[in-house]
Design an enzyme around this catalytic site. Structure first.
Site, PDB file in Angstrom:
ATOM      1  CG  HIS A   1       0.294 -68.056  25.379  1.00  0.00           C
ATOM      2  ND1 HIS A   1      -0.111 -69.438  25.448  1.00  0.00           N
ATOM      3  CD2 HIS A   1      -0.390 -67.264  25.969  1.00  0.00           C
ATOM      4  CE1 HIS A   1      -1.027 -69.181  26.762  1.00  0.00           C
ATOM      5  NE2 HIS A   1      -1.119 -67.868  26.699  1.00  0.00           N
TER       6      HIS A   1
ATOM      7  CG  MET B   1      -5.641 -70.541  28.599  1.00  0.00           C
ATOM      8  SD  MET B   1      -4.023 -70.806  27.485  1.00  0.00           S
ATOM      9  CE  MET B   1      -3.105 -72.051  28.192  1.00  0.00           C
TER      10      MET B   1
ATOM     11  CG  MET C   1       0.765 -68.070  29.757  1.00  0.00           C
ATOM     12  SD  MET C   1       1.239 -69.985  29.573  1.00  0.00           S
ATOM     13  CE  MET C   1       2.373 -69.829  28.158  1.00  0.00           C
TER      14      MET C   1
ATOM     15  N   GLY D   1       1.242 -80.812  28.690  1.00  0.00           N
ATOM     16  CA  GLY D   1       0.643 -82.232  28.759  1.00  0.00           C
ATOM     17  C   GLY D   1      -0.384 -82.328  29.878  1.00  0.00           C
TER      18      GLY D   1
ATOM     19  CB  SER E   1       2.868 -75.367  22.414  1.00  0.00           C
ATOM     20  OG  SER E   1       3.646 -74.887  23.528  1.00  0.00           O
TER      21      SER E   1
ATOM     22  N   GLY F   1       1.027 -78.898  21.905  1.00  0.00           N
ATOM     23  CA  GLY F   1       2.481 -79.169  22.195  1.00  0.00           C
ATOM     24  C   GLY F   1       2.857 -80.267  22.448  1.00  0.00           C
ATOM     25  CB  SER F   2       2.352 -83.135  25.080  1.00  0.00           C
ATOM     26  OG  SER F   2       1.101 -82.765  24.988  1.00  0.00           O
TER      27      SER F   2
ATOM     28  N   GLY G   1       0.509 -72.802  32.039  1.00  0.00           N
ATOM     29  CA  GLY G   1       1.789 -73.195  33.247  1.00  0.00           C
ATOM     30  C   GLY G   1       2.815 -74.395  32.530  1.00  0.00           C
TER      31      GLY G   1
ATOM     32  CG  ASP H   1       3.424 -71.565  25.364  1.00  0.00           C
ATOM     33  OD1 ASP H   1       2.455 -70.953  25.687  1.00  0.00           O
ATOM     34  OD2 ASP H   1       3.454 -72.811  24.878  1.00  0.00           O
TER      35      ASP H   1
ATOM     36  CG  MET I   1       5.200 -70.053  31.000  1.00  0.00           C
ATOM     37  SD  MET I   1       5.214 -71.817  31.558  1.00  0.00           S
ATOM     38  CE  MET I   1       4.278 -72.472  30.380  1.00  0.00           C
TER      39      MET I   1
ATOM     40  CG  HIS J   1       1.493 -71.445  20.931  1.00  0.00           C
ATOM     41  ND1 HIS J   1       0.639 -70.489  20.952  1.00  0.00           N
ATOM     42  CD2 HIS J   1       1.795 -71.674  22.166  1.00  0.00           C
ATOM     43  CE1 HIS J   1       0.025 -70.335  21.944  1.00  0.00           C
ATOM     44  NE2 HIS J   1       0.825 -70.967  23.210  1.00  0.00           N
TER      45      HIS J   1
ATOM     46  CG  ASP K   1      -2.279 -73.038  24.534  1.00  0.00           C
ATOM     47  OD1 ASP K   1      -1.731 -74.362  24.448  1.00  0.00           O
ATOM     48  OD2 ASP K   1      -1.611 -72.008  24.900  1.00  0.00           O
TER      49      ASP K   1
HETATM   50  C1  DX5 Z   1       0.522 -74.506  28.785  1.00  0.00           C
HETATM   51  C2  DX5 Z   1       0.819 -73.520  27.137  1.00  0.00           C
HETATM   52  C3  DX5 Z   1       0.621 -74.413  26.140  1.00  0.00           C
HETATM   53  C4  DX5 Z   1       1.226 -75.869  26.113  1.00  0.00           C
HETATM   54  C5  DX5 Z   1       0.300 -76.867  25.508  1.00  0.00           C
HETATM   55  O1  DX5 Z   1       0.456 -73.339  29.679  1.00  0.00           O
HETATM   56  O2  DX5 Z   1       0.355 -72.327  27.049  1.00  0.00           O
HETATM   57  O3  DX5 Z   1       0.857 -73.938  24.924  1.00  0.00           O
HETATM   58  O4  DX5 Z   1       2.504 -76.046  25.506  1.00  0.00           O
HETATM   59  O5  DX5 Z   1       0.752 -77.936  26.046  1.00  0.00           O
HETATM   60  P1  DX5 Z   1      -0.170 -79.518  25.529  1.00  0.00           P
HETATM   61  O6  DX5 Z   1      -0.702 -79.198  23.989  1.00  0.00           O
HETATM   62  O7  DX5 Z   1       0.831 -80.436  25.797  1.00  0.00           O
HETATM   63  O8  DX5 Z   1      -1.281 -79.124  26.626  1.00  0.00           O
HETATM   64 ZN    ZN Z   2       0.439 -71.431  25.110  1.00  0.00          ZN
END
Ligand code: DX5
Ligand code: ZN
Length: 217
Positions: free
Chosen positions: A66, A137, A68, A145, A7, A198-199, A142, A34, A36, A32, A175
């Site tokens: 993705h 999820m 959101m 980390g 991500s 992501g992180s 949102g 994201d 928002m 990925h 995710d």
């Molecule tokens: C959160 C996103 C994720 C996010 C995950 O709302 O949809 O894709 O980047 O981040 P980590 O892997 O750090 O939890």
């Molecule tokens: Zn995501």
């Protein structure tokens, strides 16, 4: 083999193209992306022009978008034009789910449906035939980390069983809070075959090694 979709929410936005190239070269299967809207979730990220730029920088990459956002339907065409390969939106959005799925497919794009931690797995069952990705999820959407909520494991098991029963084979994706050493193996055991991280990827000291650690699962 388990697929990995890093991500970019945790990437360095000042060098986004290079970060994406690095994870793809290290063996990531897709990117990925994201999106928002500050309404469906309490955060803003990036949108159409950024995807367009990344698509130009990585013409061969698979972009797993993705959304959101509260109203995905009105943006479908523009996300496909900007370079999305699959558009995942939320069961909890305000638009008609069937109409949104039909619109994504009409533009020749793959479809994913996502569920937040409080939404039962059964909510996606009526749409399973049309889906390339079911995205469970592991956190409230949102922010990157956050800590993984194990309720996702139960839902992955239910989805895996339902897919098996109906002989369907969408990616079962997870995710949020997915870490190679801890939660990822649990998700795989529960039936996930597409991990979003992501992180755990972009904040790792050695990004390529982090990708390889996931791919070895
Ligand atoms: C959160 C996103 C994720 C996010 C995950 O709302 O949809 O894709 O980047 O981040 P980590 O892997 O750090 O939890
Ligand atoms: Zn995501």
């Amino acid at each position: 083999m388990v697929k990995l979709s890093p991500s970019v929410l945790s990437a360095d936005f000042a060098r986004l193209g290079a970060d994406c190239r690095e994870v793809m070269d290290a063996g990531a299967d897709m990117i990925h992306f994201d999106v928002m809207d500050g309404h469906f979730v309490d955060n803003l990220s990036f949108g159409l022009p950024v995807l367009e730029g990344l698509r130009k920088a990585l013409p061969d990459a698979y972009f797993d978008v993705h959304l959101m956002i509260t109203h995905p339907l009105q943006y479908v065409k523009r996300f496909v034009e900007a370079g999305a390969d699959c558009i995942t939106f939320h069961v909890e959005c305000a638009d008609d789910l069937g109409a949104t799925i039909a619109a994504i497919k009409a533009y020749g794009c793959k479809v994913g449906l996502s569920i937040k931690p409080d939404t039962p797995a059964e909510c996606v069952f009526p749409y399973l035939d049309d889906l390339s990705i079911v995205l469970v999820m592991g956190v409230q959407p949102g922010h990157g980390g956050q800590a993984f909520n194990p309720v996702a494991l139960k839902k992955l098991r239910k989805l895996r069983a339902e897919c098996k029963r109906r002989n369907l084979n969408p990616y079962l994706s997870v995710d949020g809070g997915v870490k190679a050493a801890t939660t990822a193996p649990q998700c795989v055991e529960a039936g996930a075959n597409l991990l979003v991280a992501g992180s755990a990827v972009f904040c790792a000291k050695d990004v390529a090694a982090a990708v390889k650690e996931f791919k070895a699962l």
